[in-house]
Write a protein that holds these residues in place. Structure first.
Motif, PDB file in Angstrom:
ATOM      1  N   HIS A 295       0.815  -1.197   0.000  1.00 27.18           N
ATOM      2  CA  HIS A 295       0.000   0.000   0.000  1.00 27.18           C
ATOM      3  C   HIS A 295       0.864   1.269   0.000  1.00 27.18           C
ATOM      4  CE1 HIS A 295      -2.998  -2.941   1.286  1.00 27.18           C
ATOM      5  NE2 HIS A 295      -3.896  -2.101   0.809  1.00 27.18           N
ATOM      6  N   GLU A 296       2.074   1.193  -0.548  1.00 33.06           N
ATOM      7  CA  GLU A 296       2.951   2.349  -0.578  1.00 33.06           C
ATOM      8  C   GLU A 296       2.424   3.378  -1.562  1.00 33.06           C
ATOM      9  OE1 GLU A 296       5.029   4.075   1.261  1.00 33.06           O
ATOM     10  OE2 GLU A 296       6.560   2.517   1.230  1.00 33.06           O
ATOM     11  N   THR A 297       2.322   4.608  -1.126  1.00 32.85           N
ATOM     12  CA  THR A 297       1.841   5.666  -1.996  1.00 32.85           C
ATOM     13  C   THR A 297       2.984   6.181  -2.861  1.00 32.85           C
ATOM     14  OG1 THR A 297       2.344   7.384  -0.391  1.00 32.85           O
ATOM     15  CG2 THR A 297       0.174   6.339  -0.250  1.00 32.85           C
ATOM     16  N   PRO A 298       2.678   6.798  -4.028  1.00 35.86           N
ATOM     17  CA  PRO A 298       3.740   7.393  -4.840  1.00 35.86           C
ATOM     18  C   PRO A 298       4.553   8.410  -4.053  1.00 35.86           C
ATOM     19  CG  PRO A 298       1.693   7.253  -6.087  1.00 35.86           C
ATOM     20  CD  PRO A 298       1.362   6.859  -4.682  1.00 35.86           C
ATOM     21  N   LEU A 299       3.894   9.146  -3.131  1.00 38.78           N
ATOM     22  CA  LEU A 299       4.612  10.109  -2.314  1.00 38.78           C
ATOM     23  C   LEU A 299       5.685   9.422  -1.480  1.00 38.78           C
ATOM     24  CD1 LEU A 299       5.078  12.828  -0.841  1.00 38.78           C
ATOM     25  CD2 LEU A 299       3.274  12.135   0.731  1.00 38.78           C
ATOM     26  N   ALA A 300       5.315   8.330  -0.812  1.00 33.20           N
ATOM     27  CA  ALA A 300       6.271   7.630   0.038  1.00 33.20           C
ATOM     28  C   ALA A 300       7.433   7.074  -0.782  1.00 33.20           C
ATOM     29  CB  ALA A 300       5.571   6.515   0.799  1.00 33.20           C
ATOM     30  N   GLN A 301       7.151   6.581  -1.994  1.00 34.54           N
ATOM     31  CA  GLN A 301       8.213   6.083  -2.858  1.00 34.54           C
ATOM     32  C   GLN A 301       9.144   7.226  -3.267  1.00 34.54           C
ATOM     33  OE1 GLN A 301       5.992   4.273  -6.003  1.00 34.54           O
ATOM     34  NE2 GLN A 301       5.459   2.461  -4.802  1.00 34.54           N
ATOM     35  N   LYS A 302       8.576   8.402  -3.509  1.00 31.95           N
ATOM     36  CA  LYS A 302       9.357   9.555  -3.933  1.00 31.95           C
ATOM     37  C   LYS A 302      10.252  10.054  -2.798  1.00 31.95           C
ATOM     38  CE  LYS A 302       8.627  13.820  -6.600  1.00 31.95           C
ATOM     39  NZ  LYS A 302       9.382  14.788  -5.798  1.00 31.95           N
ATOM     40  N   LEU A 303       9.777   9.932  -1.567  1.00 30.44           N
ATOM     41  CA  LEU A 303      10.544  10.405  -0.427  1.00 30.44           C
ATOM     42  C   LEU A 303      11.874   9.687  -0.298  1.00 30.44           C
ATOM     43  CD1 LEU A 303       7.816  10.746   2.343  1.00 30.44           C
ATOM     44  CD2 LEU A 303       8.929  12.580   1.093  1.00 30.44           C
ATOM     45  N   SER A 304      11.926   8.432  -0.733  1.00 24.29           N
ATOM     46  CA  SER A 304      13.142   7.643  -0.555  1.00 24.29           C
ATOM     47  C   SER A 304      14.260   8.061  -1.494  1.00 24.29           C
ATOM     48  CB  SER A 304      12.825   6.152  -0.772  1.00 24.29           C
ATOM     49  OG  SER A 304      12.371   5.942  -2.091  1.00 24.29           O
ATOM     50  N   THR A 305      13.952   8.889  -2.491  1.00 21.77           N
ATOM     51  CA  THR A 305      14.973   9.277  -3.460  1.00 21.77           C
ATOM     52  C   THR A 305      15.248  10.774  -3.484  1.00 21.77           C
ATOM     53  OG1 THR A 305      13.269   9.407  -5.186  1.00 21.77           O
ATOM     54  CG2 THR A 305      14.451   7.325  -4.957  1.00 21.77           C
ATOM     55  N   ASP A 306      14.270  11.605  -3.148  1.00 22.32           N
ATOM     56  CA  ASP A 306      14.440  13.047  -3.231  1.00 22.32           C
ATOM     57  C   ASP A 306      14.897  13.633  -1.902  1.00 22.32           C
ATOM     58  OD1 ASP A 306      13.615  12.784  -5.774  1.00 22.32           O
ATOM     59  OD2 ASP A 306      11.746  13.914  -5.565  1.00 22.32           O
ATOM     60  N   PRO A 307      15.852  14.592  -1.914  1.00 20.38           N
ATOM     61  CA  PRO A 307      16.231  15.269  -0.674  1.00 20.38           C
ATOM     62  C   PRO A 307      15.031  16.001  -0.085  1.00 20.38           C
ATOM     63  CG  PRO A 307      17.832  15.688  -2.423  1.00 20.38           C
ATOM     64  CD  PRO A 307      16.655  15.028  -3.065  1.00 20.38           C
ATOM     65  N   ILE A 308      14.952  16.009   1.242  1.00 20.45           N
ATOM     66  CA  ILE A 308      13.815  16.604   1.927  1.00 20.45           C
ATOM     67  C   ILE A 308      14.214  17.944   2.529  1.00 20.45           C
ATOM     68  CG2 ILE A 308      12.095  16.276   3.731  1.00 20.45           C
ATOM     69  CD1 ILE A 308      11.892  14.339   1.394  1.00 20.45           C
ATOM     70  N   THR A 309      13.399  18.950   2.335  1.00 22.14           N
ATOM     71  CA  THR A 309      13.580  20.251   2.965  1.00 22.14           C
ATOM     72  C   THR A 309      12.287  20.621   3.666  1.00 22.14           C
ATOM     73  OG1 THR A 309      12.795  21.559   1.075  1.00 22.14           O
ATOM     74  CG2 THR A 309      15.117  20.915   1.071  1.00 22.14           C
ATOM     75  N   SER A 310      12.323  21.718   4.414  1.00 18.36           N
ATOM     76  CA  SER A 310      11.121  22.167   5.119  1.00 18.36           C
ATOM     77  C   SER A 310      10.031  22.557   4.133  1.00 18.36           C
ATOM     78  CB  SER A 310      11.458  23.350   6.021  1.00 18.36           C
ATOM     79  OG  SER A 310      12.017  24.415   5.266  1.00 18.36           O
ATOM     80  N   ARG A 311      10.393  22.899   2.905  1.00 17.90           N
ATOM     81  CA  ARG A 311       9.390  23.284   1.901  1.00 17.90           C
ATOM     82  C   ARG A 311       8.763  22.071   1.220  1.00 17.90           C
ATOM     83  NH1 ARG A 311       8.939  28.466   0.212  1.00 17.90           N
ATOM     84  NH2 ARG A 311      10.396  30.001   1.092  1.00 17.90           N
ATOM     85  N   THR A 312       9.547  21.018   1.026  1.00 18.52           N
ATOM     86  CA  THR A 312       9.028  19.851   0.303  1.00 18.52           C
ATOM     87  C   THR A 312       8.472  18.782   1.234  1.00 18.52           C
ATOM     88  OG1 THR A 312      11.204  18.776   0.307  1.00 18.52           O
ATOM     89  CG2 THR A 312      10.694  20.216  -1.554  1.00 18.52           C
ATOM     90  N   ALA A 313       8.701  18.923   2.532  1.00 20.50           N
ATOM     91  CA  ALA A 313       8.257  17.899   3.476  1.00 20.50           C
ATOM     92  C   ALA A 313       6.739  17.770   3.460  1.00 20.50           C
ATOM     93  CB  ALA A 313       8.732  18.248   4.883  1.00 20.50           C
ATOM     94  N   GLN A 314       6.265  16.560   3.302  1.00 20.41           N
ATOM     95  CA  GLN A 314       4.830  16.282   3.341  1.00 20.41           C
ATOM     96  C   GLN A 314       4.591  15.092   4.247  1.00 20.41           C
ATOM     97  OE1 GLN A 314       2.161  17.021   0.103  1.00 20.41           O
ATOM     98  NE2 GLN A 314       1.571  14.881   0.013  1.00 20.41           N
ATOM     99  N   SER A 315       3.984  15.365   5.390  1.00 21.80           N
ATOM    100  CA  SER A 315       3.728  14.309   6.362  1.00 21.80           C
ATOM    101  C   SER A 315       2.561  13.445   5.893  1.00 21.80           C
ATOM    102  CB  SER A 315       3.401  14.918   7.728  1.00 21.80           C
ATOM    103  OG  SER A 315       4.482  15.690   8.204  1.00 21.80           O
ATOM    104  N   THR A 316       2.678  12.147   6.112  1.00 21.99           N
ATOM    105  CA  THR A 316       1.598  11.228   5.768  1.00 21.99           C
ATOM    106  C   THR A 316       1.394  10.240   6.912  1.00 21.99           C
ATOM    107  OG1 THR A 316       3.116   9.681   4.667  1.00 21.99           O
ATOM    108  CG2 THR A 316       2.039  11.345   3.279  1.00 21.99           C
ATOM    109  N   ALA A 317       0.145   9.861   7.126  1.00 22.54           N
ATOM    110  CA  ALA A 317      -0.211   8.821   8.085  1.00 22.54           C
ATOM    111  C   ALA A 317      -1.139   7.852   7.370  1.00 22.54           C
ATOM    112  CB  ALA A 317      -0.887   9.415   9.316  1.00 22.54           C
ATOM    113  N   ILE A 318      -0.670   6.620   7.173  1.00 26.16           N
ATOM    114  CA  ILE A 318      -1.406   5.614   6.407  1.00 26.16           C
ATOM    115  C   ILE A 318      -1.758   4.459   7.331  1.00 26.16           C
ATOM    116  CG2 ILE A 318      -1.337   4.077   4.407  1.00 26.16           C
ATOM    117  CD1 ILE A 318       0.903   5.880   3.288  1.00 26.16           C
ATOM    118  N   SER A 319      -3.031   4.180   7.472  1.00 31.61           N
ATOM    119  CA  SER A 319      -3.462   3.055   8.307  1.00 31.61           C
ATOM    120  C   SER A 319      -4.292   2.090   7.466  1.00 31.61           C
ATOM    121  CB  SER A 319      -4.269   3.538   9.510  1.00 31.61           C
ATOM    122  OG  SER A 319      -5.394   4.294   9.106  1.00 31.61           O
ATOM    123  N   VAL A 320      -4.089   0.800   7.699  1.00 28.31           N
ATOM    124  CA  VAL A 320      -4.785  -0.239   6.944  1.00 28.31           C
ATOM    125  C   VAL A 320      -5.656  -1.040   7.905  1.00 28.31           C
ATOM    126  CG1 VAL A 320      -4.546  -2.289   5.497  1.00 28.31           C
ATOM    127  CG2 VAL A 320      -2.988  -0.360   5.198  1.00 28.31           C
TER     128      VAL A 320
END
Length: 316
Positions: free
Chosen positions: A18-43
């Motif tokens: 159930h990995e979202t495209p956002l979560a996959q993108k986080l693993s490769t792109d550098p994170i800054t305070s502007r690009t940070a997007q918090s996610t909470a995924i529950s199944v």
């Protein structure tokens, strides 16, 4: 401290499903305070139309947007998923209460939500004063939040024939040194607040890490540069919780290029049993637990299968 064990194949598959495209993108792109997007995924798993189905709830928030997504697996079309997205615009009060409907294998799913009084604590997912209700054929198939009476009154639905189950929760949190999440481990209705903190201001400026639950520090780890991976069993209200951590990226990678991973799993492992008794007596160690009613040698015989995966991203 007990020896480190890598998560099992089942735990790893849970973390990647159930990995979202956002979560996959986080693993490769550098994170800054502007690009940070918090996610909470529950199944969750609940009965809809005579079948057990996975229901994924996705909360997402950044500087400009806040949204809620509902995804339900289809049993008739293989891997296809039916979903709806709700934009919770912070400047529009009306968007915080609403109703939507979509179809899953011929079953009408009604989604009701009320977040007008919701309280948040750094997470895109509210902590109290809200409800999100999924209704099918006048049955409350899934209810989130603590406004149960208001949800049933508004939806005019009946109690579910079979209680839904929570499988796991994955949360991506961004901060400089303090990362928090909430989870329900023991099958009760109360959530526990979990906070992971890191500091480099200890003795000789060696990094240290603390894990607290409900405001009580249960683990203090010194010399983190040598113990960046490990596992320990904590006990909350006589209920054992295994904690696995891997913070290699915090210490040896550039900021924003990796996360610290924490897995909280109910129950105690066999490898932990001996060390757990020793730790619970409060003896001094590098990985120590403070004196509190939350630490005990007693355990519960009823173990939930729920897991919390906390992805802690350090932002400079």
């Amino acid at each position: 401290m007990s020896s480190y064990r890598l998560p099992s194949v089942r735990e790893q598959s849970l973390a990647n499903s159930h990995e979202t495209p956002l979560a996959q993108k986080l693993s490769t792109d550098p994170i800054t305070s502007r690009t940070a997007q918090s996610t909470a995924i529950s199944v969750h798993q609940t009965a809809i139309g005579g079948y057990w189905r996975n229901v994924t709830i996705i909360w997402s928030k950044n500087l400009t947007s806040h949204s809620l997504g509902v995804v339900i697996d289809s049993v008739e079309t293989g891997n296809e998923q039916c979903s709806c997205k709700i934009d919770l615009k912070p400047w529009q009060f009306w968007s915080k209460k609403g109703y939507k409907m979509f179809e899953v294998d011929g079953n009408q799913i009604e989604v009701y939500w009320d977040l007008r009084s919701a309280k948040f604590s750094g997470s895109p997912e509210p902590m109290s004063n809200f409800y999100v209700a999924l209704v099918c054929d006048d049955e409350m198939v899934l209810l989130l939040g603590d406004y149960e009476k208001k949800a049933y009154k508004r939806t005019r639905s009946r109690n579910p024939l079979v209680e839904p189950m929570s499988f796991y929760k994955k949360e991506h949190v961004f901060s400089k040194k303090s990362f928090s999440s909430r989870a329900r481990f023991d099958g009760r209705k109360e959530d526990h607040e979990i906070v992971v903190e890191i500091s480099s201001s200890g003795h000789n400026k060696d990094p240290e890490m603390w894990i607290s639950i409900d405001g009580i520090i249960l683990m203090h780890l010194k010399n983190l540069q040598w113990k960046f991976r490990g596992n320990e069993t904590l006990v909350v209200n006589n209920f054992p919780i295994q904690v696995f951590w891997d913070v290699y990226a915090w210490l040896f990678s550039n900021p924003g290029t990796g996360y610290g991973l924490f897995i909280f799993k109910p129950g105690s492992s066999e490898i932990d049993n001996g060390d757990h008794e020793e730790s619970s007596r409060g003896e001094d160690s590098d990985c120590s637990s403070g004196d509190s009613n939350y630490f005990s040698t007693h355990s519960s015989s009823k173990v939930s299968q729920f897991c919390l995966f906390l992805y802690a991203w350090k932002v400079e």
